[in-house]
Design an enzyme around this catalytic site. Structure first.
Site, PDB file in Angstrom:
ATOM      1  N   TRP A 344       0.956  -1.505  -0.314  1.00  0.00           N
ATOM      2  CA  TRP A 344       0.041  -0.100  -0.072  1.00  0.00           C
ATOM      3  C   TRP A 344       0.656   1.116   0.077  1.00  0.00           C
ATOM      4  O   TRP A 344       0.339   2.704  -0.378  1.00  0.00           O
ATOM      5  CB  TRP A 344      -0.872  -0.281   1.256  1.00  0.00           C
ATOM      6  N   ASP A 345       1.783   1.434   0.301  1.00  0.00           N
ATOM      7  CA  ASP A 345       3.346   2.641   0.326  1.00  0.00           C
ATOM      8  C   ASP A 345       2.885   2.993  -0.992  1.00  0.00           C
ATOM      9  O   ASP A 345       2.836   4.310  -1.124  1.00  0.00           O
ATOM     10  CB  ASP A 345       4.350   1.895   0.403  1.00  0.00           C
ATOM     11  N   GLU A 487      -0.599  -2.171  12.666  1.00  0.00           N
ATOM     12  CA  GLU A 487       0.270  -3.573  12.698  1.00  0.00           C
ATOM     13  C   GLU A 487       0.649  -3.988  13.860  1.00  0.00           C
ATOM     14  O   GLU A 487       1.134  -5.349  14.227  1.00  0.00           O
ATOM     15  CB  GLU A 487       1.539  -3.772  11.346  1.00  0.00           C
ATOM     16  N   LYS A 600       2.468   1.136  15.797  1.00  0.00           N
ATOM     17  CA  LYS A 600       3.759   0.760  15.176  1.00  0.00           C
ATOM     18  C   LYS A 600       3.438   2.559  14.321  1.00  0.00           C
ATOM     19  O   LYS A 600       4.754   3.046  14.079  1.00  0.00           O
ATOM     20  CB  LYS A 600       3.809  -0.018  14.631  1.00  0.00           C
ATOM     21  N   GLN A 601       2.442   2.897  13.818  1.00  0.00           N
ATOM     22  CA  GLN A 601       2.703   3.695  12.970  1.00  0.00           C
ATOM     23  C   GLN A 601       0.599   4.430  12.828  1.00  0.00           C
ATOM     24  O   GLN A 601      -0.050   4.185  13.514  1.00  0.00           O
ATOM     25  CB  GLN A 601       2.405   3.479  11.728  1.00  0.00           C
TER      26      GLN A 601
END
Length: 771
Positions: A344-345, A487, A600-601
């Site tokens: 998805w980056d 994640e 995580k993000q």
């Protein structure tokens, strides 16, 4: 690493340290989108990673492994033996060592003086991968004798097929030989995917008393050159290389014999051109890239300007713009990390750069997702769903899911950790739609929209319709057992990012269907015939308003998932302060982290950035202040989102701190951060922080918005972008911003600070002194 204010086009390593080879190998990687190569030295060292990749040439080493980009035979290899002594920087004395990447023209240079016993030589290495000739690479070595006596030199240079992907050998040996007494060729084939490669090399050596001898070894073919260098004299070895494959789309004949002839003809055709002339030819193509919407940052910190050039350089060397069957790997082509797979980056972090600056490249990237519909159908069917479920990791577009099943060691159990992303991280499907929607909004590409985009938009909505799970007690549809953008939370129910983006995907498809029925009935009929929309759409319409969307708590916090807000909170200060990532997992395993309020993000915050029209400023602020302290930023994707969102919220000083941290992920002093390759999405994030964050550009519900806000350290920002076929330039200061475009009668409407404006040629708007 060394960065000089005097040269904002250069990245330099001063002094050699073999412990940190991976840093410059990655961040100084070369490429042209077709081929990408880590900048390993010509001579070999323990711990190096001599990786070179050709886009799209995926192969499976074994039936129990997933496909990956194979590390092709090493064509940069060049050994130097002086007076019987093997040259290496790990013995003798080395002075004046400098390794430099020129971002402006893509040339890598390395020079130093090496002394060992009675030998004293000055070396200069130069190399580039041509932007003008897709298949061409070049290397030049100059050796000057500073010794008191002449030296005898042997150079071994050729193709070394003894390299692997961390032990996995992807090629059979193939035929090899010398053609016309001049051209070395090796023709291996990938073991499983049966892709033929043709490597062709030629040398030009200028030296005294020169003799030569060919030699072959197992998976090797090389030339031995013997010569002498008198005191204060020099020898020059130029190595010319080409790589072709049987899947190249710029040639009709893909049999090995034809590829061999074509390669030799190309070499002969450039025989009269010097190294510098071939470099200049490539530099002209680079100049075209740099001339397209240049970004100029006037900042107190010169690293800011260098960072955007570093980002744009890598975005172009790693993107296979030449073939829509290929996409961008999470590490580009600068390392084996993530096996060259697409995530998805691309859609969320890198595609926006191309959407707004190089729409022709963006079209190739979104076409890849259209070509991937068969693979998405395959994954959906395997999971018992309808429509198109895009794979978490993608290789060849028709392959479907290629995520590995097992990963790193569990610190508690000592066993391999199962990688659940390929099974249950499903937001990728709506991320693809987000990227496609942004592409058509920004470019207005009607042909792609009608022929490809509509099918993606409906097919993904069809998937979500089948994925929704009805909760009779609550009379709503849920999405259970997923991994969201964060994640660190596996097997959660109703992840906010996943549910909101799925809802958006379905809603958009229903609105589009109504529009097509009324205005484009022939197109709708074609899509209905292919996707059974007559059945699918009523089902989606029945479910839409009952899709569960996590709502704010009394404190205004949108729950990341059903259980996140009930989990334990710990102090993350020591983990957030570390240079590296994953420090958390030296103390906890993933199962333990799963039971804590640790992110995580950006997850909820990413949702609020991408779909900001759904949330008011106060809600964004409350969620930012709640979730950021709980976010480790262990993903390189995280910092740019926080930088942009905090700038939107008026936290510009805090935003700039995020910007600097993101800038340093690859460019910073942490010498092990880039060993597996550069962080491709983070580099897309640098552009987004600059243009979306501080330049204020955004697409909101299909409308262009421009609301700049500069960091205190910046006095001026100039950038440009394409919108609906118009090239727009913006200059921002703390007081105002000026927009300009060609006065061609094609007006551009946009929103700024709740006002509606029309740009005809030039327009100046006040920022009211806001910073």
């Amino acid at each position: 690493m060394n960065y000089a204010k005097e040269n904002l086009w250069q990245i330099e390593e001063v002094g050699f340290d073999s412990r940190y080879l991976g840093k410059t190998e990655s961040i100084m990687a070369l490429g042209n989108g077709y081929i990408g190569s880590r900048s390993a030295t010509e001579e070999a060292y323990v711990g190096e990673r001599r990786d070179t990749f050709v886009a799209g040439t995926f192969n499976k080493f074994d039936e129990n492994e997933v496909s990956e980009l194979p590390n092709i035979p090493d064509i940069w290899w060049l050994d130097v033996i002086v007076n019987g002594e093997h040259f290496t920087l790990e013995k003798g004395a080395v002075t004046g060592f400098s390794k430099r990447l020129n971002l402006k023209n893509g040339e890598l240079t390395r020079d130093f003086v090496w002394e060992f016993k009675t030998i004293k030589l000055k070396f200069k290495f130069r190399r580039f991968i041509s932007m003008a000739r897709r298949h061409y690479l070049s290397n030049l070595v100059e050796i000057e004798n500073l010794s008191a006596e002449k030296v005898s030199v042997q150079v071994r240079s050729g193709v070394n097929g003894q390299v692997t992907n961390s032990g996995s050998q992807h090629f059979n040996e193939g035929e090899k030989g010398l053609v016309d007494g001049k051209f070395l060729q090796m023709m291996p084939q990938t073991i499983e995917s049966k892709i033929d490669f043709v490597f062709t090399l030629a040398h030009k050596v200028t030296a005294e008393n020169l003799t030569a001898r060919i030699e072959m070894g197992r998976r090797q073919i090389f030339m031995n050159y013997f010569f002498e260098i008198a005191p204060n004299e020099s020898a020059v070895i130029e190595k010319r290389m080409s790589v072709r494959t049987s899947i190249d789309n710029d040639t009709d004949n893909h049999d090995v014999a034809s590829l061999r002839e074509l390669s030799i003809a190309e070499m002969k055709g450039i025989d009269a051109l010097s190294f510098d002339e071939l470099l200049a030819e490539s530099a002209e193509k680079w100049a075209e890239i740099w001339a397209k919407h240049p970004i100029v940052i006037e900042s107190q910190d010169f690293h800011d300007q260098l960072a955007i050039r570093f980002a744009k350089y890598h975005l172009h060397v790693m993107t296979p713009a030449h073939d829509p069957h290929m996409n961008i790997g999470a590490k580009g082509m600068s390392g084996e990390g993530y096996k060259g797979h697409t995530f998805w980056d691309t859609e969320v972090f890198m595609l926006p750069y191309f959407n707004f600056t190089h729409p022709e490249i963006a079209k190739s990237l979104v076409t890849y997702r259209y070509l991937g519909l068969d693979g998405a159908h395959k994954k959906a069917a395997e999971n018992g769903y309808l429509g198109a479920q895009y794979p978490w990791e993608a290789a060849n577009p028709t392959d479907g899911e290629v995520t590995p099943v097992w990963g790193a060691a569990d610190i508690v159990t000592g066993q391999s950790t199962k990688i659940w992303s390929g099974f249950i991280e499903q937001h990728i499907t709506s991320d693809v739609v987000f990227g496609v929607k942004q592409y058509i909004d920004v470019t207005g590409d009607l042909e792609f929209t009608q022929e490809k985009a509509y099918e993606i938009l409906f097919d993904t909505a069809k998937f979500w319709g089948s994925r929704l799970e009805y909760n009779a007690d609550k009379d709503c549809y849920e999405i259970n057992d997923v991994i969201g953008a964060d994640e660190y939370k596996e097997h959660v129910n109703n992840n906010a990012y996943t549910n909101y983006t799925a809802h958006w995907n379905v809603k958009y498809a229903l609105e589009l269907a109504a529009e097509l029925r009324e205005n484009e009935p022939e197109i709708f009929a074609r899509l209905d015939d292919k996707l059974d929309l007559t059945t699918v759409l009523p089902d989606l319409a029945d479910k839409l308003d009952k899709i569960f969307l996590p709502q704010p708590t009394a404190d205004g916090i949108i729950p990341q998932d059903d259980t996140y807000l009930s989990k334990k909170i710990i102090d993350l200060t020591k983990y957030k302060a570390k240079d590296g990532v994953d420090g958390l997992f030296h103390d906890y395993n993933l199962e333990q982290v799963n039971e804590m309020q640790i992110t995580k993000q950006a997850d909820v915050l990413l949702l609020m950035f991408l779909f900001e029209g759904l949330f008011d400023r106060e809600l964004k602020l409350k969620n930012f202040e709640y979730y950021e302290p709980k976010t480790t930023h262990d993903s390189s994707l995280s910092l740019s989102t926080h930088a942009i969102l905090s700038a939107d919220l008026g936290k510009v000083a805090e935003s700039y701190e995020f910007f600097k941290k993101a800038r340093h992920i690859d460019m910073g002093g942490f010498m092990k951060s880039s060993d597996d390759g550069i962080h491709a999405a983070s580099l897309g994030g640098i552009w987004q922080m600059t243009v979306f964050g501080y330049g204020g550009v955004r697409m909101i519900d299909g409308k262009l918005r421009i609301e700049p806000h500069l960091p205190e350290a910046w006095t001026r920002l100039t950038y440009g972008f394409d919108y609906q076929g118009q090239a727009i330039t913006v200059t921002v200061t703390h007081d105002s911003f000026v927009l300009s475009k060609a006065d061609n009668g094609c007006d551009v409407s946009f929103i700024s600070n709740n006002g509606n404006y029309v740009l005809q040629n030039k327009l100046t708007l006040s920022l009211g002194g806001k910073s």
